[in-house]
Design an enzyme around this catalytic site. Structure first.
Site, short mmCIF file in Angstrom:
data_model
loop_
_atom_site.label_atom_id
_atom_site.label_comp_id
_atom_site.label_asym_id
_atom_site.label_seq_id
_atom_site.Cartn_x
_atom_site.Cartn_y
_atom_site.Cartn_z
CG ASP A 182 22.24 29.79 -29.23
OD1 ASP A 182 22.86 30.65 -29.37
OD2 ASP A 182 22.97 28.49 -29.57
CB CYS A 211 -0.75 0.11 1.35
SG CYS A 211 -0.01 0.11 2.85
CB CYS A 237 4.82 -0.14 1.62
SG CYS A 237 3.91 -1.47 2.24
CG ASP A 280 22.45 28.21 -25.38
OD1 ASP A 280 22.76 29.84 -25.57
OD2 ASP A 280 22.31 27.41 -26.47
CG ASP A 307 22.98 24.06 -29.61
OD1 ASP A 307 23.43 25.24 -29.44
OD2 ASP A 307 23.86 23.23 -30.28
#
Length: 811
Positions: free
Chosen positions: A508, A103, A106, A699, A695
């Site tokens: 970018d 349950c 736990c 950034d 990327d």
């Protein structure tokens, strides 16, 4: 000898003398020393509330043998951990499959117990998948010590394997089907008994015959209540103990009251029994939940569908021999061969051969992509045409596909704010219904109504807020599935909500709006040679170099020049077809040829010159070109009122030229990471909801300052890890589509919420007025839930739409 149940696991506490422990002034009995030790551990860590909140008895802890401990210790070996452990900030991360959970208490106990272990940075368990995410500091503790700590509480933990999770899912699915079948059979049988009496199809029945019908109905309804409806009672007990009211509380209350009252009437005599209503209510509710859960699992939100793309074996090349090895045994640097139709078992670089790859499992792109020597390839891709050889760079848990699986698990485990709001509304609604229902029943009883109990049951059933609780998660699930098919992967629970109000997208440049790779954009021949001949001579020199500029020439002629020498910072010299050649920047080659440089208008990019020892041969212009779909993506965003900004650290003239070519609203060049963050802050202060697409590692600060951050699929791992979403296929046109899908999700959620609340507000007075019998209330409640689920599933359907209708910002 004591026959009392064990306080911890419920087993008979046998033994002489009995094993006892004084807790809060009372003697508690235990079946073994293991249960007693676990109880003492729980108390010493201040986790006593586990015994208050649990709805099922804990499993009996078992002492590990020396062999089992040694097997767990083997998981500390680096070669073993390669298959399921990945490095993260501050330590290592492992995905574990937890056994013995009964349950939610736990999970609460495990999470709090593990939080107290030395070196544990994070530990969380997903109850649906029974998977745990463990992050620990290897300098403070070993993985085996943490696994043993889990075993000492009576649970089990082992590395997560997709096939084992699939087996667990099948067992869960089979159990749900059996519960549904038992409830369906019970509904059919009980209605066969009740139908003639309801519609007076059988008259003049003797009391003995009616009593027989009731006893037979009790026999039919009992397994439905105690087996099929058991999850409702367990969840309701858990919610009451933890003071978190959910839909299971009124469901369990209605089923329990109706069954108990009917059993009492059957035993002692009375007017009405409700066995058919109990069975039908349980059946329709289980049916609705089963359909909803199957919609989730079929869609593969937890990543099981993706896990199937990982092959179990690979063909590793050892000298002149090829051997089959388990895929998890692959290591960085291994050379493997991949035949047509096979799935790549690891990430790597093609070293020999050209082919096309189906990368739909990773990027959502259904068209095959051509891959050449030197190109990156990823686990989960399917080889389409020709055999090739690749050098493994990442295997096991380190691959890109494994990273996607972990992200999907994290998204499922996180609950976004809108889902929490729906849960709070449902909880308050349940509390009010539980207060109002007895008053309604009491009012009808005082008014002398013979069906007061029926009305009270109908109110409990018809107002169950199942649809309200399903309104948000089903829509978020469907939207996430749809986005992943488009190659746009949300990595946070709040990502979809953050996207819906975006009105400004900041890009970018290098690697985002552009390819991030230099390409030859122009060739000018300066001698009696064609452009193709000049390019062939240049490629023969550059082929031996791995410089970023040299890579622009690698896809040309495969011939190599002789006696090639690399002049650091200048260029290359060599011999080809009887010519002494040099290639590089202008000053370097001018020193080599001793001839004056031809007068040519300046190019927009980087100029590379090719000369012989007697004359100038050619000028090559190299530049980083915009992605093919960049202009279309920018135009689509702008046509729908979204402002586009190019923000880059590159030189301003190049940044403005790219922005002008793409038709962007604003361009800012030569910006440091701090200046980028300042621009984002200014836009936010002006009231804009900003999405940052990038990327590179530079950034990260600006992406953190945006309302929503998106990393390109080729971005650095750290960039992807910190982004709110990853554009797996690198196609910028998916960004406006993702924004539209997020807005559609909000619309679907609003529709679901209006429907769920409207249904409850309409059904409540009808039920309270006595117009809705309990069995019809069960059907109405289940139909309401199904409407919500089916409406949300519309989001996961693919459909072609005009670009002009891709997205319009929310108002």
């Amino acid at each position: 000898m004591s026959n009392l149940p064990c306080f911890h696991c419920g087993a008979p506490a046998e033994g002489s003398p009995p094993i006892t422990l004084e807790l809060d002034g009372e003697q508690r009995h235990f079946c073994c020393e293991g249960c007693k030790a676990v109880c003492q551990t729980i108390r010493s860590e201040g986790l006593d509330r586990f015994y208050q909140f649990r709805t099922e008895l804990a499993v009996t802890p078992r002492t590990l043998t020396d062999t089992e401990i040694n097997r767990i210790r083997e998981l500390d070996h680096p070669l073993v951990q390669d298959s399921f452990v990945v490095p993260v900030k501050g330590g290592q991360e492992a995905t574990l499959l937890i056994g013995g959970l009964t349950c939610s208490a736990c999970i609460w106990l495990l999470e709090h117990h593990m939080a107290k272990q030395a070196g544990v940075l994070s530990f969380s368990v997903n109850h649906t998948t029974q998977r745990a995410r463990l992050v620990w500091d290897t300098s403070q503790t070993a993985l085996s010590d943490l696994l043993i700590a889990i075993h000492q509480l009576g649970y089990t933990a082992k590395p997560y394997q997709a096939d084992e999770a699939e087996q667990a899912l099948k067992r869960e699915n089979r159990s749900a089907l059996i519960r549904l079948a038992v409830a369906g059979i019970g509904s059919f049988q009980s209605m066969m008994l009740a139908f003639p009496l309801y519609f007076e199809l059988v008259s003049d029945l003797s009391p003995t015959f009616i009593e027989f019908f009731r006893w037979f109905s009790l026999l039919v309804a009992t397994p439905v209540v105690f087996y099929s409806a058991r999850p409702f009672f367990s969840n309701a007990m858990r919610d009451v103990r933890s003071k978190q009211l959910s839909m299971d509380v009124p469901v369990a209350t209605a089923i329990g009251l109706a069954y108990a009252a009917s059993a009492w009437v059957t035993l002692t005599g009375g007017e009405e029994v409700y066995f058919e209503s109990v069975c039908m209510f349980t059946f329709f509710l289980l049916l609705g939940r089963y359909i909803e859960s199957q919609a989730r699992y079929r869609a593969g939100l937890t990543g099981r569908s993706l896990a199937g793309f990982q092959p179990s074996v690979a063909s590793r090349i050892q000298g002149d021999e090829t051997e089959l090895v388990p895929a998890h045994n692959l290591r960085a640097g291994d050379i493997i061969s991949v035949r047509p139709g096979e799935t790549l078992p690891a990430d790597g670089v093609i070293v020999r051969g050209r082919t096309t790859l189906d990368e739909a499992a990773l990027t959502g792109e259904y068209l095959p992509e051509t891959r050449n020597p030197g190109d990156q390839v990823h686990s989960g891709s399917v080889n389409g045409e020709h055999p090739f050889e690749m050098k493994v760079t990442r295997a096991g848990a380190q691959t890109r596909l494994s990273g996607i699986l972990r992200i999907l698990d994290r998204v499922q485990a996180e609950k976004p704010p809108v889902a929490k709001l729906a849960d709070r509304i449902a909880g308050r609604f349940v509390g009010q219904v539980l207060l109002v229902t007895p008053l309604i029943g009491l009012g009808w009883w005082l008014a002398g109504a013979s069906n007061a109990f029926d009305i009270m049951l109908s109110v409990l059933v018809v107002t169950c807020p199942c649809a309200l609780s399903l309104a948000t998660p089903t829509a978020i699930t469907s939207a996430t599935i749809r986005l992943r098919k488009h190659g746009f992967l949300p990595t946070r629970g709040h990502s979809l909500e953050s996207m819906r109000d975006i009105d400004t997208v900041v890009f970018d440049k290098t690697g985002t709006l552009t390819r991030g790779k230099l390409q030859i954009t122009d060739t000018v021949s300066l001698a009696d040679l064609s452009e193709e001949q000049c390019l062939a001579l240049a490629c023969s020199l550059e082929r031996v170099s791995e410089h970023p500029i040299a890579r622009a020439f690698h896809h040309g002629s495969s011939a190599k020049a002789a006696n090639v020498t690399n002049h650091l910072g200048g260029g290359l010299t060599g011999e080809r077809d009887g010519l002494s050649l040099a290639i590089g920047h202008r000053d370097f080659v001018q020193d080599y040829t001793k001839q004056p440089c031809p007068s040519l208008p300046p190019s927009q990019g980087i100029d590379i010159w090719l000369v012989s020892d007697r004359q100038w041969l050619a000028r090559f212009s190299l530049d980083d070109q915009p992605r093919p779909d960049a202009r279309a993506a920018i135009q689509t965003l702008q046509s729908n009122g979204v402002k586009t900004i190019l923000l880059s650290g590159d030189r301003s003239n190049h940044v403005h030229r790219i922005a002008e070519f793409l038709g962007m609203d604003e361009a800012i060049g030569e910006a440091s990471p701090e200046q980028k963050l300042s621009v984002l802050k200014r836009l936010t202060d002006e009231g804009h909801r900003v999405m940052m697409v990038g990327d590179g590692l530079n950034d990260l600060p600006s992406m953190a300052g945006a309302s929503m951050s998106v990393a390109m699929g080729e971005a650095a791992d750290l960039t992807q890890l910190n982004a709110d979403a990853v554009l797996l296929n690198g196609q910028l046109t998916e960004i406006p589509k993702a924004l539209r899908i997020s807005r559609s999700m909000r619309r679907i959620i609003r529709q679901n919420m209006i429907w769920a609340l409207g249904y409850n507000l309409l059904a409540l007075p009808l039920a309270a007025a006595g117009f809705v019998p309990p069995w019809l209330a069960a059907i109405g409640m289940s139909v309401s839930s199904l409407v919500v689920v089916l409406n949300a599933l519309r989001l996961s359907r693919q459909r072609r739409e005009p670009d002009s209708a891709i997205y319009s910002p929310a108002t």
